[in-house]
Design an enzyme around this catalytic site. Structure first.
Site, PDB file in Angstrom:
ATOM      1  N   THR A  29       0.767  -1.102   0.132  1.00 34.85           N
ATOM      2  CA  THR A  29      -0.039   0.072  -0.016  1.00 34.85           C
ATOM      3  C   THR A  29       0.733   1.049   0.129  1.00 34.85           C
ATOM      4  O   THR A  29       1.910   1.320   0.227  1.00 34.85           O
ATOM      5  CB  THR A  29      -1.028   0.136   1.160  1.00 34.85           C
ATOM      6  OG1 THR A  29      -0.459   0.141   2.553  1.00 34.85           O
ATOM      7  CG2 THR A  29      -1.957  -1.130   1.343  1.00 34.85           C
ATOM      8  N   ASP A  30       0.270   2.424  -0.151  1.00 34.70           N
ATOM      9  CA  ASP A  30       0.802   3.828  -0.174  1.00 34.70           C
ATOM     10  C   ASP A  30       0.544   4.184   1.215  1.00 34.70           C
ATOM     11  O   ASP A  30       0.056   3.527   2.001  1.00 34.70           O
ATOM     12  CB  ASP A  30       0.267   4.860  -1.240  1.00 34.70           C
ATOM     13  CG  ASP A  30      -1.184   4.815  -1.048  1.00 34.70           C
ATOM     14  OD1 ASP A  30      -1.653   4.580  -0.235  1.00 34.70           O
ATOM     15  OD2 ASP A  30      -1.844   5.405  -2.077  1.00 34.70           O
ATOM     16  N   PHE A  31       0.814   5.408   1.715  1.00 42.42           N
ATOM     17  CA  PHE A  31       0.740   5.965   2.919  1.00 42.42           C
ATOM     18  C   PHE A  31      -0.861   5.817   3.432  1.00 42.42           C
ATOM     19  O   PHE A  31      -1.066   6.275   4.546  1.00 42.42           O
ATOM     20  CB  PHE A  31       1.471   7.242   3.148  1.00 42.42           C
ATOM     21  CG  PHE A  31       1.014   8.556   2.453  1.00 42.42           C
ATOM     22  CD1 PHE A  31      -0.089   9.054   2.799  1.00 42.42           C
ATOM     23  CD2 PHE A  31       1.127   8.739   1.048  1.00 42.42           C
ATOM     24  CE1 PHE A  31      -0.568  10.046   2.474  1.00 42.42           C
ATOM     25  CE2 PHE A  31       0.557   9.683   0.246  1.00 42.42           C
ATOM     26  CZ  PHE A  31      -0.376  10.383   0.985  1.00 42.42           C
ATOM     27  N   THR A  32      -1.604   5.918   2.265  1.00 39.34           N
ATOM     28  CA  THR A  32      -3.196   6.237   2.974  1.00 39.34           C
ATOM     29  C   THR A  32      -3.728   4.647   3.021  1.00 39.34           C
ATOM     30  O   THR A  32      -4.973   4.345   3.527  1.00 39.34           O
ATOM     31  CB  THR A  32      -3.893   6.708   1.588  1.00 39.34           C
ATOM     32  OG1 THR A  32      -3.960   5.664   0.631  1.00 39.34           O
ATOM     33  CG2 THR A  32      -3.264   7.662   1.318  1.00 39.34           C
TER      34      THR A  32
END
Length: 155
Positions: A29-32
């Site tokens: 995942t990304d930071f979100t």
């Protein structure tokens, strides 16, 4: 079901379609907490490779042949439909549609329950160790033949 106890599952085949369960981890995942677009490419790769494994085609055996063979992706078109998120349980569904000369035409989908998350149209080419295209080895073509939607077509 794993071939040997302790080995991870390579998924299973339903009709012509290979199904690979995949869990989304933090690293995907990304930071979100939404799956990063590049992670889908890895999920699709696992689906293609594990389809071959379940069908009896092993990459290491292709490389150990007298006339070694490998694959390269020559085209991949991805449609992203919905976001997947951390901890989601996904299914990568893969269909090897046909072979034409050295090219394999592959359709893939990633689902969360009944929701389509992403889909891909993939063309892979069988190559020799010199990087030049070649027809897939006969044993591989025979192992995949029952799953093709269309019979092999001449190059």
């Amino acid at each position: 079901m794993a071939d040997n106890p302790g080995e991870p599952s390579a998924g299973f085949i339903e009709g012509r379609e290979h199904v690979l369960p995949v869990r989304v981890y933090y690293e995907d995942t990304d930071f979100t907490g939404v799956v990063y677009h590049g992670s889908y490419v890895r999920f699709f790769e696992r689906g293609r490779s594990d389809f071959l494994r379940v069908a009896g085609v092993r990459h290491a055996e292709l490389l150990d042949r007298e006339d070694p063979a490998a694959f390269t992706i020559v085209r991949m078109e991805i449609d992203f439909r919905r976001p997947a998120r951390i901890d989601d349980a996904l299914q990568v569904r893969t269909v090897y549609d046909r072979v034409k000369g050295p090219r394999l035409f592959i359709g893939q989908r990633i689902l969360r329950g009944g929701d389509l998350i992403a889909q891909a149209a993939v063309q892979a080419a069988c190559i020799g160790m010199d990087g030049r295209p070649r027809k897939p080895p006969p044993g591989m073509a025979q192992a995949l033949a029952p799953y093709f939607a269309e019979p092999e077509t001449p190059a």
